[in-house]
Write a protein that holds these residues in place. Structure first.
Motif, PDB file in Angstrom:
ATOM      1  N   ILE A   1       1.024   4.860   7.158  1.00 57.76           N
ATOM      2  CA  ILE A   1       0.057   3.808   6.859  1.00 57.76           C
ATOM      3  C   ILE A   1      -1.349   4.355   7.053  1.00 57.76           C
ATOM      4  CG2 ILE A   1       1.608   1.937   7.474  1.00 57.76           C
ATOM      5  CD1 ILE A   1       0.111   1.645  10.097  1.00 57.76           C
TER       6      ILE A   1
ATOM      7  N   ASN B   1      -0.883  -5.251   8.181  1.00 60.33           N
ATOM      8  CA  ASN B   1      -0.430  -4.094   7.419  1.00 60.33           C
ATOM      9  C   ASN B   1       1.060  -4.199   7.111  1.00 60.33           C
ATOM     10  OD1 ASN B   1       0.080  -1.334   6.544  1.00 60.33           O
ATOM     11  ND2 ASN B   1      -1.911  -0.854   7.437  1.00 60.33           N
TER      12      ASN B   1
ATOM     13  N   SER C   1      -5.526  -0.975   1.727  1.00 59.23           N
ATOM     14  CA  SER C   1      -5.504   0.293   0.985  1.00 59.23           C
ATOM     15  C   SER C   1      -6.852   0.984   0.995  1.00 59.23           C
ATOM     16  CB  SER C   1      -5.109   0.037  -0.468  1.00 59.23           C
ATOM     17  OG  SER C   1      -6.122  -0.689  -1.134  1.00 59.23           O
TER      18      SER C   1
ATOM     19  N   TYR D   1       0.821  -1.206   0.000  1.00 55.23           N
ATOM     20  CA  TYR D   1       0.000   0.000   0.000  1.00 55.23           C
ATOM     21  C   TYR D   1       0.857   1.260   0.000  1.00 55.23           C
ATOM     22  CZ  TYR D   1      -2.986   3.718   1.664  1.00 55.23           C
ATOM     23  OH  TYR D   1      -3.635   4.916   1.797  1.00 55.23           O
ATOM     24  N   ILE D   2       1.956   1.227   0.746  1.00 55.72           N
ATOM     25  CA  ILE D   2       2.793   2.428   0.854  1.00 55.72           C
ATOM     26  C   ILE D   2       3.330   2.846  -0.518  1.00 55.72           C
ATOM     27  CG2 ILE D   2       4.951   1.181   1.287  1.00 55.72           C
ATOM     28  CD1 ILE D   2       3.797   4.418   3.034  1.00 55.72           C
TER      29      ILE D   2
ATOM     30  N   PHE E   1       4.231  -4.741   3.629  1.00 49.87           N
ATOM     31  CA  PHE E   1       5.368  -3.835   3.457  1.00 49.87           C
ATOM     32  C   PHE E   1       6.517  -4.540   2.740  1.00 49.87           C
ATOM     33  CE2 PHE E   1       5.764   0.226   5.937  1.00 49.87           C
ATOM     34  CZ  PHE E   1       4.408   0.436   6.075  1.00 49.87           C
TER      35      PHE E   1
ATOM     36  N   ARG F   1      -0.254   4.124  -2.685  1.00 49.09           N
ATOM     37  CA  ARG F   1      -1.223   5.035  -2.097  1.00 49.09           C
ATOM     38  C   ARG F   1      -1.677   6.129  -3.060  1.00 49.09           C
ATOM     39  NH1 ARG F   1       1.461   6.389   2.213  1.00 49.09           N
ATOM     40  NH2 ARG F   1       2.151   8.429   1.513  1.00 49.09           N
TER      41      ARG F   1
ATOM     42  N   GLU G   1       7.631   6.077   7.675  1.00 49.94           N
ATOM     43  CA  GLU G   1       6.661   5.492   6.764  1.00 49.94           C
ATOM     44  C   GLU G   1       5.242   5.781   7.269  1.00 49.94           C
ATOM     45  OE1 GLU G   1       7.171   3.288   3.868  1.00 49.94           O
ATOM     46  OE2 GLU G   1       9.012   4.467   4.001  1.00 49.94           O
TER      47      GLU G   1
END
Length: 416
Positions: free
Chosen positions: A156, A128, A397, A21-22, A132, A25, A154
């Protein structure tokens, strides 16, 4: 299920969120009720402690390092539940522990006492972090490690706490079912091996015996070498240019690194089909560690560290357990200066007490239902793993919301 909900199979078909997701995004619109928060505002990474193997005493508490569990100890220093985050090494892992545990100094940990706010669910954080790519945050040359400050920076996505818990529950139930299937398979494997040893190692059903070159055996048995009743396919490794991780060609196994309880995990494929094992063949590692045994879950290429075998007349269940039961006996055949190994001649000439055909057939028949159950559980776990891996990035996400999907086809709660 309402008209706006999607089934889990439909969700699996949606593409586009294969990366964490990071990293995605910017391409996914965050739900309005979600917050974006730096990790450093949510928690503290706690350092593990030195616990050399020589100081450990066998016990019930797991010891975690940078890439998973590395042993057990009679005491613990971290209260469960907790997340273990790899700190040093080539591959940094993320682990979860429901029981009190230990963490050595190559890893961090996070437990409820590490959280800075109450509006975050620890299990949600675990899933989560599974999404990563920790390795991109490593620094250092000699021993690369996770940069704590960069990890804190980071960000989230944080849904409302109840939605976090629901997401975590969905993913946890899938993992519980996977673990339950693994535990069932482990018991079934043990039952099969117990029956094999009772019949063909301890010779409990037999009354009349005779002396042989390999010791006292039942009168109806014959001393045979493996090559007299099994076909042997010695592995041979193609050049590395033929390897890939994109699924091109056949699954490739170089050694026992990816061996599982019964079937190996596929992580690499090979486009050059030099030495090929067929589905259900028995695989044995012939380079250190020597003697590990698995089954080919599908047609595959075997490298120089693996040999494939198949029975000439019967199904391979008897052969599989024969090789498992004889693992300690390969020690005398090991050779090599750099690493231990056995060769094709060693396997061909390995002597065993071979029972009558009717007894082999009887064993295969008796264990066939257990084998079928093991295979069903393996297949279900593959489907569940794919479902979890598909759901995880979408739930994390906000691309998929828990209220948008029909969970009726996720029959996990009632089965776990």
């Amino acid at each position: 299920m309402n008209s706006e909900q999607r089934t889990l199979s439909e969700i699996k078909k949606v593409e586009g969120l294969s990366k964490p997701y990071i990293l995605q995004r910017q391409g996914v619109e965050k739900p309005n009720s979600w917050k974006i928060s730096p990790i450093g505002e949510l928690l503290e990474l706690e350092y593990g402690s030195s616990l050399p193997k020589k100081e450990r005493e066998e016990g019930p508490y797991p010891v975690f390092g940078s890439n998973g569990r590395s042993g057990w100890h009679s005491e613990y220093h971290v209260d469960a539940p907790g997340i273990i985050v790899g700190r040093k090494g080539v591959n940094l892992g993320i682990e979860w522990s429901d029981t009190n545990f230990n963490v050595i100094d190559t890893a961090y940990y996070i437990n409820p006492d590490s959280l800075k706010i109450s509006e975050v669910d620890l299990r949600y954080l675990y899933y989560n972090f599974l999404d990563f790519d920790l390795d991109r945050l490593k620094s250092g040359s000699a021993v690369p490690g996770l940069n704590r400050d960069e990890f804190y920076e980071e960000t989230i996505a944080i849904p409302p706490i109840e939605e976090q818990k629901t997401i975590a529950t969905i993913l946890t139930n899938i993992d519980k079912k996977i673990n339950t299937n693994r535990e069932i398979n482990s018991v079934l494997e043990e039952i099969e091996q117990t029956i094999f040893r009772n019949w063909f190692v301890d010779f409990s059903p037999y009354d009349d015996f005779k002396n042989s070159d390999i010791g006292r055996i039942p009168e109806s048995f014959e001393v045979k070498t493996i090559s007299e009743f099994a076909e042997i396919i010695l592995g041979n490794s193609p050049k590395s240019e033929h390897y890939n991780e994109e699924g091109e060609g056949l699954p490739f196994f170089q050694g026992s690194k990816n061996f599982g309880l019964r079937y190996p995990k596929v992580e690499r494929w090979c486009t050059k089909k030099k030495k090929v094992a067929q589905e259900d063949d028995v695989l044995i590692s012939i380079r250190a560690p020597v003697g590990d045994v698995n089954r080919a879950g599908e047609k595959c290429v075997v490298g120089r560290g693996v040999t494939a075998l198949r029975m000439a007349e019967f199904e391979n269940e008897y052969l599989y357990h024969l090789l498992k039961a004889n693992k300690p006996n390969w020690e005398k055949y090991k050779s090599g200066t750099t690493f231990n190994s056995i060769n094709k001649t060693d396997i061909q000439n390995f002597p065993v007490a071979l029972p009558p055909k009717k007894d082999i057939e009887r064993f295969n028949t008796l264990t066939s239902s257990m084998k079928e159950m093991i295979n069903d559980n393996v297949e279900e776990n593959q489907e569940l793993s794919e479902l979890r891996d598909s759901l995880l990035p979408k739930l994390m996400s906000g691309e998929v919301r828990v209220n948008d999907i029909n969970l009726d086809d996720l029959e996990v709660d009632s089965e776990v």
